[in-house]
Design an enzyme around this catalytic site. Structure first.
Site, mmCIF file in Angstrom:
data_model
loop_
_atom_site.group_PDB
_atom_site.id
_atom_site.type_symbol
_atom_site.label_atom_id
_atom_site.label_comp_id
_atom_site.label_asym_id
_atom_site.label_seq_id
_atom_site.Cartn_x
_atom_site.Cartn_y
_atom_site.Cartn_z
ATOM 1 N N LYS A 112 0.819 -1.216 0.000
ATOM 2 C CA LYS A 112 0.000 0.000 0.000
ATOM 3 C C LYS A 112 0.856 1.271 0.000
ATOM 4 C CE LYS A 112 -4.256 -2.073 1.399
ATOM 5 N NZ LYS A 112 -3.750 -3.482 1.335
HETATM 6 C C1 LIG Z 1 -4.358 -4.489 0.557
HETATM 7 C C2 LIG Z 1 -3.576 -5.746 0.394
HETATM 8 C C3 LIG Z 1 -3.900 -6.719 -0.581
HETATM 9 C C4 LIG Z 1 -5.095 -6.583 -1.495
HETATM 10 O O1 LIG Z 1 -4.948 -5.569 -2.459
HETATM 11 P P1 LIG Z 1 -6.250 -4.984 -3.201
HETATM 12 O O2 LIG Z 1 -5.749 -3.852 -4.008
HETATM 13 O O3 LIG Z 1 -7.181 -4.565 -2.108
HETATM 14 O O4 LIG Z 1 -6.804 -6.098 -4.018
HETATM 15 C C5 LIG Z 1 -3.093 -7.847 -0.676
HETATM 16 N N1 LIG Z 1 -2.038 -8.043 0.148
HETATM 17 C C6 LIG Z 1 -1.701 -7.144 1.098
HETATM 18 C C7 LIG Z 1 -0.541 -7.420 1.975
HETATM 19 C C8 LIG Z 1 -2.447 -5.958 1.244
HETATM 20 O O5 LIG Z 1 -2.103 -5.084 2.205
#
Ligand SMILES: *Cc1c(COP(=O)(O)O)cnc(C)c1O
Length: 494
Positions: A112
């Site tokens: 993120k």
């Molecule tokens: C947020 C997240 C995801 C999922 O990503 P999306 O964009 O919501 O599909 C997968 N793995 C981790 C570690 C995340 O923090």
């Protein structure tokens, strides 16, 4: 380039407006009116650039109101020493046909950061372009990863404050410590009595409270959100699909123009949708493989065209993918149909928890996507096996993707694929230790040391240093008190 709402094409805004608003006024999501093309010759040029230059080249195609100088300034702050490797998002190769795109070298050790280091810069610049004079308060309810990434992104960014609520019993030790030790003069963190739903409901209530907004307005503030439906979060994610493709070409394992697959651990569908935009721009991608955990609503959807959230919710070892409503899917549906259909399906989702997109849209989805899911036991088994076989350590979310790919690949099949790795294994120490057959019963920082000792790998600095940091936020409030917490914090700010 203009943007319009997925629920009403007549709702047209500029890029700056789309980023400043986040969500369209009709409840839809903003999408670009067209998808800019990238030629193979341009990709060849991209392959010689560093990550920051690639980011400017890709993002500028969607942000005509922003100058190249502006974007260059943003990326030089967003992807810099706050990352622990100079490639920013390196692709490691397990073998000639399997790459792992590591998106967790940023300040919070999860993918993120790729978006949330960029969003604050895009958002504050957008507000300036729109002549907004009030300061913005970012309000977040988090189940763990988003809260910390948003705090790091917005900490000490001029003209902003950020308040994060997390469920008192709903986050891991490491996640709690990451948030409660957050630095910055414009940040506030509080636990909420209850689960993630309580925190999220509380935040949504504040957002829809007119009187509250008016009071804030008098003080020179307004509220905004940093969640993954904002175009300013999706856009920076398109970049790393290009960059990983370039890594593959530069490795000599494929030729420029050859297709590859991407296998993506998916929750809210933001990450994998960014890959879809990259493909439509002209990146040679054959399939995007949507990997889920036991909450496999997307697997069923991609197989049948029926989205049905009426099912049991499972808590898994890949908590960031424990989601039953994947908001960003709405953007894909719009691109494959039209605003009236999307509005209808989203209304059905609200009233009955289910919708059926029909055979035409389904064919469109299946042309670009494959799918599968992995159980916790499978994910753990693959973490253990991959580490034993190759010494490569992956986290639980990445392991879901690895497992889906492994199951999908028949004997001897080896189409070149990049697995998108979304978190450092150190973020989910207990499950990873468990998967390695090691004792996982200790508390946060002991587990980090243990994982490091057992695997002879080094913990990322931001996590290794957590223990010594001052805990700044110890409060926990009832859900009803959340507005008061926000108001008190902002009142002290002016
Ligand atoms: C947020 C997240 C995801 C999922 O990503 P999306 O964009 O919501 O599909 C997968 N793995 C981790 C570690 C995340 O923090």
């Amino acid at each position: 380039m203009k943007y319009y709402s997925t629920r009403d094409k007549k709702n047209v805004v500029s890029a700056a407006q789309a980023i400043a608003q986040g969500l369209a006024s009709d409840g839809g999501l903003f999408v670009p009116e067209s998808i800019p093309a990238v030629t193979i010759t341009e990709i060849q040029t991209l392959c010689k650039m560093d990550y920051r230059k690639k980011a400017v080249a890709i993002m500028s195609k969607y942000l005509e109101e922003f100058t190249e100088d502006e974007l260059t300034a943003f990326v030089s702050e967003a992807y810099a020493e706050n990352y622990d490797c100079k490639e920013i998002a390196p692709t490691r190769f397990l073998d000639d046909s399997t790459g792992v795109l590591e998106l967790w070298h940023g300040p919070t050790c999860a993918f993120k950061d790729m978006a949330l280091q960029m969003l604050p810069r895009l958002l504050t610049a957008s507000l300036k372009k729109l002549g907004e004079t009030r300061k913005v308060c970012i309000l977040v309810a988090t189940s763990g990863d988003t809260g910390k990434a948003a705090l790091e992104g917005f900490a000490d960014v001029d003209g902003t404050s950020i308040v994060v609520f997390y469920p008192h019993d709903g986050v891991s030790d490491v996640q709690r410590l990451q948030m409660t030790t957050q630095r910055g003069n414009n940040v506030f963190v509080s636990a909420v009595e209850g689960n993630f739903d309580d925190a999220q409901t509380g935040v949504k209530k504040i957002f829809s409270d007119r009187e509250f907004a008016e009071k804030l307005d008098e003080k020179g503030w307004f509220l905004s959100s940093a969640n993954s439906i904002n175009w300013g979060r999706l856009l920076p994610q398109i970049v790393y699909y290009f960059s990983s493709y370039c890594d593959y070409v530069n490795s000599g394992k494929i030729k420029l123009g050859d297709e590859i697959d991407f296998c993506v651990p998916t929750g809210n569908f933001g990450d994998i949708l960014a890959g879809w935009y990259a493909k439509k721009m002209g990146l040679p991608v054959r399939k995007l493989i949507c990997a889920s955990n036991r909450n496999n609503v997307l697997t069923d959807f991609i197989n049948t065209g029926v989205y049905d959230r009426n099912r049991e919710f499972f808590t898994t070892i890949s908590p960031s993918m424990d989601i039953l409503v994947s908001s960003n899917l709405e953007r894909l549906l719009f691109m494959l149909s039209d605003d009236a259909s999307v509005k209808g399906w989203m209304d059905e989702l609200k009233t009955s928890g289910r919708y059926d997109v029909g055979s035409k849209a389904l064919a469109g989805i299946q042309a670009d996507y494959s799918c599968g899911y992995a159980t916790d036991d499978e994910a753990k088994a693959y973490i253990g096996k991959l580490f034993k076989d190759t010494g490569y350590l992956m986290d639980t979310h990445t392991a879901d993707a690895y497992g889906v790919l492994a199951k999908m690949r028949g004997e001897g099949e080896n189409f070149p694929t990049v697995i998108v790795s979304t978190a450092s294994p150190y973020k989910f120490c207990d499950s990873v230790l468990d998967a390695l057959g090691e004792d996982s019963s200790k508390s946060g920082s002991e587990l980090i040391e243990r994982l490091s000792a057992v695997t002879k790998t080094t913990a990322p600095k931001p996590l290794a240093g957590l223990d010594g940091r001052e805990v700044r936020f110890t409060g926990s409030v009832e859900k009803e008190k959340m507005p008061e917490v926000v108001m008190n914090f902002l009142s002290k700010k002016d």
